[in-house]
Every structure is written in structure tokens, then in C-alpha cells.
Write an enzyme that holds these catalytic residues in place. Structure first.
Site, PDB file in Angstrom:
ATOM      1  N   LYS A  42      17.022   3.874   2.134  1.00  0.00           N
ATOM      2  CA  LYS A  42      17.821   3.878   3.358  1.00  0.00           C
ATOM      3  C   LYS A  42      19.131   2.830   3.065  1.00  0.00           C
ATOM      4  CE  LYS A  42      14.310   3.350   7.037  1.00  0.00           C
ATOM      5  NZ  LYS A  42      13.901   2.331   8.048  1.00  0.00           N
TER       6      LYS A  42
ATOM      7  N   ASP B  18      14.623  -0.569   2.052  1.00  0.00           N
ATOM      8  CA  ASP B  18      15.159  -0.694   3.234  1.00  0.00           C
ATOM      9  C   ASP B  18      16.145  -1.740   3.128  1.00  0.00           C
ATOM     10  OD1 ASP B  18      15.239  -0.432   6.096  1.00  0.00           O
ATOM     11  OD2 ASP B  18      13.960  -2.016   6.358  1.00  0.00           O
TER      12      ASP B  18
ATOM     13  N   ASP C 104       3.576   3.672   6.941  1.00  0.00           N
ATOM     14  CA  ASP C 104       2.774   3.495   8.204  1.00  0.00           C
ATOM     15  C   ASP C 104       3.824   2.805   9.257  1.00  0.00           C
ATOM     16  OD1 ASP C 104       3.093   0.526   6.985  1.00  0.00           O
ATOM     17  OD2 ASP C 104       1.745   0.117   8.510  1.00  0.00           O
TER      18      ASP C 104
ATOM     19  N   PHE D   3      13.108   4.759  11.556  1.00  0.00           N
ATOM     20  CA  PHE D   3      12.088   4.336  11.137  1.00  0.00           C
ATOM     21  C   PHE D   3      11.223   5.526  10.930  1.00  0.00           C
ATOM     22  CE2 PHE D   3       7.722   2.593  11.119  1.00  0.00           C
ATOM     23  CZ  PHE D   3       8.035   1.586  10.667  1.00  0.00           C
ATOM     24  N   VAL D   4      10.454   5.848   9.663  1.00  0.00           N
ATOM     25  CA  VAL D   4       9.957   7.070   9.522  1.00  0.00           C
ATOM     26  C   VAL D   4       8.307   6.681   9.266  1.00  0.00           C
ATOM     27  CG1 VAL D   4      11.803   8.180   8.808  1.00  0.00           C
ATOM     28  CG2 VAL D   4      10.529   7.165   7.023  1.00  0.00           C
TER      29      VAL D   4
ATOM     30  N   GLU E  21       8.021   2.595  -5.372  1.00  0.00           N
ATOM     31  CA  GLU E  21       8.108   2.031  -4.165  1.00  0.00           C
ATOM     32  C   GLU E  21       8.109   3.274  -3.129  1.00  0.00           C
ATOM     33  OE1 GLU E  21       6.966   0.210  -1.775  1.00  0.00           O
ATOM     34  OE2 GLU E  21       8.376  -1.397  -1.734  1.00  0.00           O
TER      35      GLU E  21
ATOM     36  N   LYS F 195       0.789  -1.231   0.121  1.00  0.00           N
ATOM     37  CA  LYS F 195      -0.057   0.054  -0.026  1.00  0.00           C
ATOM     38  C   LYS F 195       0.719   1.255   0.112  1.00  0.00           C
ATOM     39  CE  LYS F 195      -3.422  -2.342   3.002  1.00  0.00           C
ATOM     40  NZ  LYS F 195      -3.618  -2.535   4.247  1.00  0.00           N
ATOM     41  N   GLY F 196       1.911   1.312   0.585  1.00  0.00           N
ATOM     42  CA  GLY F 196       2.796   2.305   1.007  1.00  0.00           C
ATOM     43  C   GLY F 196       2.958   3.446  -0.181  1.00  0.00           C
TER      44      GLY F 196
HETATM   45  P1  IMP Z   1      12.571  -3.914   2.253  1.00  0.00           P
HETATM   46  O1  IMP Z   1      12.085  -5.300   1.780  1.00  0.00           O
HETATM   47  O2  IMP Z   1      13.075  -4.311   3.749  1.00  0.00           O
HETATM   48  O3  IMP Z   1      13.417  -3.028   1.507  1.00  0.00           O
HETATM   49  O4  IMP Z   1      11.287  -3.271   2.833  1.00  0.00           O
HETATM   50  C1  IMP Z   1      10.555  -2.454   2.255  1.00  0.00           C
HETATM   51  C2  IMP Z   1       9.202  -2.040   3.151  1.00  0.00           C
HETATM   52  O5  IMP Z   1       9.521  -2.299   4.451  1.00  0.00           O
HETATM   53  C3  IMP Z   1       8.613  -1.063   2.791  1.00  0.00           C
HETATM   54  O6  IMP Z   1       7.876  -0.989   1.550  1.00  0.00           O
HETATM   55  C4  IMP Z   1       7.848  -0.476   3.907  1.00  0.00           C
HETATM   56  O7  IMP Z   1       6.436  -0.937   4.016  1.00  0.00           O
HETATM   57  C5  IMP Z   1       8.776  -1.074   5.296  1.00  0.00           C
HETATM   58  N1  IMP Z   1       9.561  -0.220   5.679  1.00  0.00           N
HETATM   59  C6  IMP Z   1      10.881  -0.024   5.770  1.00  0.00           C
HETATM   60  N2  IMP Z   1      11.203   1.011   6.515  1.00  0.00           N
HETATM   61  C7  IMP Z   1      10.207   1.681   6.697  1.00  0.00           C
HETATM   62  C8  IMP Z   1      10.035   2.748   7.553  1.00  0.00           C
HETATM   63  O8  IMP Z   1      11.043   3.653   8.057  1.00  0.00           O
HETATM   64  N3  IMP Z   1       8.744   3.217   7.671  1.00  0.00           N
HETATM   65  C9  IMP Z   1       7.528   2.494   7.377  1.00  0.00           C
HETATM   66  N4  IMP Z   1       7.624   1.412   6.665  1.00  0.00           N
HETATM   67  C10 IMP Z   1       9.065   1.078   6.579  1.00  0.00           C
END
Ligand code: IMP
Length: 180
Positions: free
Chosen positions: A130, A102, A158, A151-152, A98, A42-43
Site C-alpha cells: 500500500k 503499509d 486479519d 483495509f483488507v 511479509e 503471523k500474517g
Molecule cells: P506497517 O508497519 O505499517 O507497514 O504495517 C505492517 C503490518 O500492519 C502488517 O504486517 C499487517 O499486520 C498490518 N496491516 C497493515 N495494513 C493491513 C490491512 O489492510 N489488513 C490487515 N493488516 C494490515
């Protein structure tokens, strides 16, 4: 909601200005070609909505819904598709949009999945990045803002399903985490 925020990273004006730049750059890069934007739900819904209005060339739009297993602050890399694309992407110039990269696990999984479907090209665009948290190498082509390992919330992002409607990007007070 506002009294639960600790620090503002990006206010509305800063976000608007940056997205206008990104939209101009994307329109320039794809001016000769058709472009299909794929928003990751959803983000990314708010970022995508603003980004498309900053792009002055015709674009197609589709969405993929993912749910990653794990806790809110740690993703496991196991991604479940809860809504697949509506249409095939073979032969299209695809730009995956996206909210935040992260660990990179979610997008790396999606990029592999979409590449198997034969797009003409595939690039990645994220509102936030990040890089310190990366667990898997991932080439990100367009980045709104690079942020430290914090974390934001807000602007689509969310914490436990809340704060997506916040128009800014902010960190939360530690007391909010201890409540849940
Ligand atoms: P990745 O697979 O670790 O890159 O994660 C990506 C997903 O983790 C993002 O689409 C977010 O839903 C969630 N996420 C990662 N960091 C944050 C943050 O700081 N705030 C909110 N959601 C986050």
C-alpha cells in the site's frame, strides 16, 4: 464469514497465478546462490507456504514473530520481537517475506535489525503493498499486488485476529468495524 465481506480484490485463481510468477522470478534471481526465506508471523504464513512451493531451487526457511503496538488499523512503528530467528543469518542471502507493507515501519525496523547480523544480501518480498500509506522510505524488491489505501483481510491478513483463513483478499463491510 463471507456475508461480512464487501468486495473481493483478489480471488484464489488470481493469487495462484501471481504467486507462480513471483516464485519463478525468485528462483531465477537466486539460481546461483543459497536462499533463506524469513517469514514474518503471523500474517505471512499463508503467503510463505504458497510462495515456497512456487520456488524451484532449494531454500532455507525461518520465521520471526512480531507484534506491533497500536490499533488494528494503525501501526505505531514500535515493533516487539515475540519470536526471534532460530539460527544466525550471517553470510546468507536473506529474503524477508511479509503479508503487507503499509507504513513501512515494521519492515524498516526488521531490515535494520537483520542487516546488523551480517547477511550476504537482504531483500524484501511482500504479498501486498500500500504505497500511499508509506511513512518511511523502504525498498521493496518483490511485490505481489499493489493496492489502494483500503483495509483488507484474508490470505493471512486479519482484522482483530479474524479472517486469516479466508482464501481470497477482500474488504469488509463497514458494519463489521462498527461491531468491534
Ligand atoms: P506497517 O508497519 O505499517 O507497514 O504495517 C505492517 C503490518 O500492519 C502488517 O504486517 C499487517 O499486520 C498490518 N496491516 C497493515 N495494513 C493491513 C490491512 O489492510 N489488513 C490487515 N493488516 C494490515
Amino acid at each position: 464469514m463471507l456475508d461480512e465481506l464487501e468486495r473481493t480484490l483478489f480471488d484464489e485463481e488470481r493469487i495462484r497465478t501471481r504467486i507462480a510468477d513471483m516464485g519463478r522470478q525468485i528462483a531465477r534471481d537466486y539460481r546461483e546462490d543459497k536462499l533463506l526465506l524469513i517469514g514474518v508471523l503471523k500474517g505471512a504464513f499463508i503467503f510463505l507456504a504458497d510462495l515456497v512451493r512456487a520456488i524451484s531451487i532449494p531454500v532455507g526457511i525461518d520465521f520471526v514473530g512480531v507484534s506491533s503496538y497500536g490499533t488494528h488499523t494503525k501501526s505505531t512503528g514500535v515493533v516487539r520481537i515475540v519470536k526471534d530467528l532460530d539460527a544466525p543469518i550471517a553470510g546468507n542471502n536473506v529474503l524477508v517475506v511479509e503479508d503487507i507493507v503499509d507504513t513501512g515501519l515494521t519492515l524498516s525496523y526488521l531490515a535494520t535489525l537483520f542487516r546488523e547480523r551480517g547477511p550476504k544480501s537482504l531483500r524484501i518480498c511482500t504479498f501486498l503493498d500500500k504505497p500511499e500509506r508509506r511513512e518511511i522510505p523502504l525498498a521493496v524488491d518483490y511485490v505481489g499486488f499493489t493496492i489502494p489505501n483500503e483495509f483488507v483481510v484474508g490470505y493471512g491478513l486479519d482484522y482483530n485476529g479474524r479472517y486469516r483463513n479466508l482464501p481470497i483478499v477482500a474488504t469488509l463491510k463497514p458494519s463489521v468495524y462498527s461491531k468491534s
